[in-house]
Motif scaffolding. Structure first.
Motif, PDB file in Angstrom:
ATOM      1  N   MET A   1       0.851  -1.169   0.000  1.00 33.49           N
ATOM      2  CA  MET A   1       0.000   0.000   0.000  1.00 33.49           C
ATOM      3  C   MET A   1       0.898   1.234   0.000  1.00 33.49           C
ATOM      4  O   MET A   1       1.854   1.307   0.740  1.00 33.49           O
ATOM      5  N   GLN A   2       0.538   2.193  -0.843  1.00 32.97           N
ATOM      6  CA  GLN A   2       1.300   3.434  -0.880  1.00 32.97           C
ATOM      7  C   GLN A   2       0.456   4.558  -0.331  1.00 32.97           C
ATOM      8  O   GLN A   2      -0.718   4.686  -0.655  1.00 32.97           O
ATOM      9  N   PHE A   3       1.071   5.363   0.516  1.00 36.38           N
ATOM     10  CA  PHE A   3       0.424   6.571   1.028  1.00 36.38           C
ATOM     11  C   PHE A   3       1.507   7.605   1.113  1.00 36.38           C
ATOM     12  O   PHE A   3       2.378   7.539   1.967  1.00 36.38           O
ATOM     13  N   ARG A   4       1.479   8.535   0.194  1.00 35.60           N
ATOM     14  CA  ARG A   4       2.561   9.479   0.070  1.00 35.60           C
ATOM     15  C   ARG A   4       1.993  10.867  -0.182  1.00 35.60           C
ATOM     16  O   ARG A   4       1.024  11.020  -0.907  1.00 35.60           O
ATOM     17  N   VAL A   5       2.604  11.847   0.414  1.00 30.79           N
ATOM     18  CA  VAL A   5       2.242  13.235   0.162  1.00 30.79           C
ATOM     19  C   VAL A   5       3.393  13.844  -0.617  1.00 30.79           C
ATOM     20  O   VAL A   5       4.528  13.827  -0.163  1.00 30.79           O
ATOM     21  N   GLU A   6       3.101  14.355  -1.815  1.00 29.92           N
ATOM     22  CA  GLU A   6       4.140  14.975  -2.621  1.00 29.92           C
ATOM     23  C   GLU A   6       4.335  16.411  -2.166  1.00 29.92           C
ATOM     24  O   GLU A   6       3.379  17.126  -1.898  1.00 29.92           O
ATOM     25  N   LEU A   7       5.585  16.811  -2.094  1.00 29.77           N
ATOM     26  CA  LEU A   7       5.913  18.133  -1.586  1.00 29.77           C
ATOM     27  C   LEU A   7       6.522  18.997  -2.686  1.00 29.77           C
ATOM     28  O   LEU A   7       7.129  18.500  -3.614  1.00 29.77           O
ATOM     29  N   CYS A   8       6.375  20.295  -2.559  1.00 34.00           N
ATOM     30  CA  CYS A   8       7.055  21.224  -3.449  1.00 34.00           C
ATOM     31  C   CYS A   8       7.866  22.195  -2.601  1.00 34.00           C
ATOM     32  O   CYS A   8       7.766  22.212  -1.389  1.00 34.00           O
TER      33      CYS A   8
ATOM     34  N   ILE B   1      -8.593  11.443   2.174  1.00 36.69           N
ATOM     35  CA  ILE B   1      -7.759  11.693   3.354  1.00 36.69           C
ATOM     36  C   ILE B   1      -6.428  12.293   2.924  1.00 36.69           C
ATOM     37  O   ILE B   1      -5.967  13.285   3.494  1.00 36.69           O
ATOM     38  N   ARG B   2      -5.809  11.715   1.903  1.00 33.51           N
ATOM     39  CA  ARG B   2      -4.531  12.239   1.404  1.00 33.51           C
ATOM     40  C   ARG B   2      -4.682  13.676   0.914  1.00 33.51           C
ATOM     41  O   ARG B   2      -3.860  14.541   1.202  1.00 33.51           O
ATOM     42  N   ASP B   3      -5.753  13.949   0.170  1.00 34.90           N
ATOM     43  CA  ASP B   3      -5.989  15.308  -0.330  1.00 34.90           C
ATOM     44  C   ASP B   3      -6.186  16.298   0.817  1.00 34.90           C
ATOM     45  O   ASP B   3      -5.698  17.428   0.761  1.00 34.90           O
ATOM     46  N   ALA B   4      -6.885  15.874   1.871  1.00 36.29           N
ATOM     47  CA  ALA B   4      -7.092  16.747   3.032  1.00 36.29           C
ATOM     48  C   ALA B   4      -5.764  17.054   3.720  1.00 36.29           C
ATOM     49  O   ALA B   4      -5.524  18.187   4.147  1.00 36.29           O
ATOM     50  N   ILE B   5      -4.894  16.065   3.805  1.00 33.29           N
ATOM     51  CA  ILE B   5      -3.573  16.286   4.395  1.00 33.29           C
ATOM     52  C   ILE B   5      -2.796  17.292   3.550  1.00 33.29           C
ATOM     53  O   ILE B   5      -2.219  18.242   4.072  1.00 33.29           O
ATOM     54  N   THR B   6      -2.805  17.088   2.253  1.00 34.15           N
ATOM     55  CA  THR B   6      -2.082  17.985   1.355  1.00 34.15           C
ATOM     56  C   THR B   6      -2.609  19.411   1.446  1.00 34.15           C
ATOM     57  O   THR B   6      -1.844  20.370   1.505  1.00 34.15           O
ATOM     58  N   GLU B   7      -3.908  19.569   1.486  1.00 32.00           N
ATOM     59  CA  GLU B   7      -4.516  20.898   1.505  1.00 32.00           C
ATOM     60  C   GLU B   7      -4.410  21.597   2.856  1.00 32.00           C
ATOM     61  O   GLU B   7      -4.344  22.823   2.912  1.00 32.00           O
TER      62      GLU B   7
END
Length: 123
Positions: A1-8, A36-42
Motif C-alpha cells: 500500500m502506498q500513502f505518500r504526500v508529494e511536496l514542493c 484523506i490524502r488530499d485533506a492532508i495535502t490541503e
C-alpha cells in the motif's frame, strides 16, 4: 500500500506518516484514502497549527496527538497529528507527524476498530 504526500519547495511543513498511522489507515476503506490524502495535502502542509472549521487542537491529547484534522464524507475521518519544530535537523525543519487515522461514529472515535475515547460535542 502506498500513502505518500508529494511536496514542493514553497511548503512550510514536511508531512511524516508513522508506521502506526499507516496500520490504522489500513482499517479505513480504501476508497476514502484519496480524500484523506488530499485533506492532508490541503490542510497540513502550509498552516497545520492554525485552528479552522476542520482542524482542531486536542485537549487532552490522544495518543500523543495534539491536533486533529476532520476529513472525508461528512467529516467522518480523523487525522491525528502533532507538530515537531526543529527536532529533526539542525536547520529547524518544521514537521507534521501523523500519528493515527481514525473514524468518528456518533460521539466515539475508533482507531483500528477500537473505541478510543468519547469526543466532546461542539458548542
Amino acid at each position: 500500500m502506498q500513502f505518500r504526500v508529494e511536496l514542493c519547495t514553497v511548503m512550510k511543513y514536511r508531512v511524516v506518516v508513522t508506521r502506526p498511522a499507516l496500520q490504522s489507515l489500513e482499517t479505513i476503506e480504501r476508497k476514502y484514502h484519496r480524500a484523506i490524502r488530499d485533506a492532508i495535502t490541503e490542510n497540513l502542509i502550509r498552516k497545520p497549527a492554525v485552528p479552522t472549521r476542520n482542524r482542531k487542537m486536542l485537549d487532552p491529547a490522544i495518543f500523543g496527538a495534539t491536533w486533529e484534522l476532520r476529513c472525508g464524507p461528512g467529516n467522518r475521518y480523523r487525522v491525528l497529528y502533532e507538530l515537531l519544530e526543529g527536532e529533526d535537523d539542525e536547520a529547524g525543519e518544521r514537521v507534521v507527524q501523523v500519528l493515527l487515522f481514525g473514524e468518528k461514529i456518533g460521539a466515539q472515535l475508533f482507531v483500528m476498530g477500537q473505541s478510543v475515547t468519547p469526543l466532546e460535542e461542539e458548542l
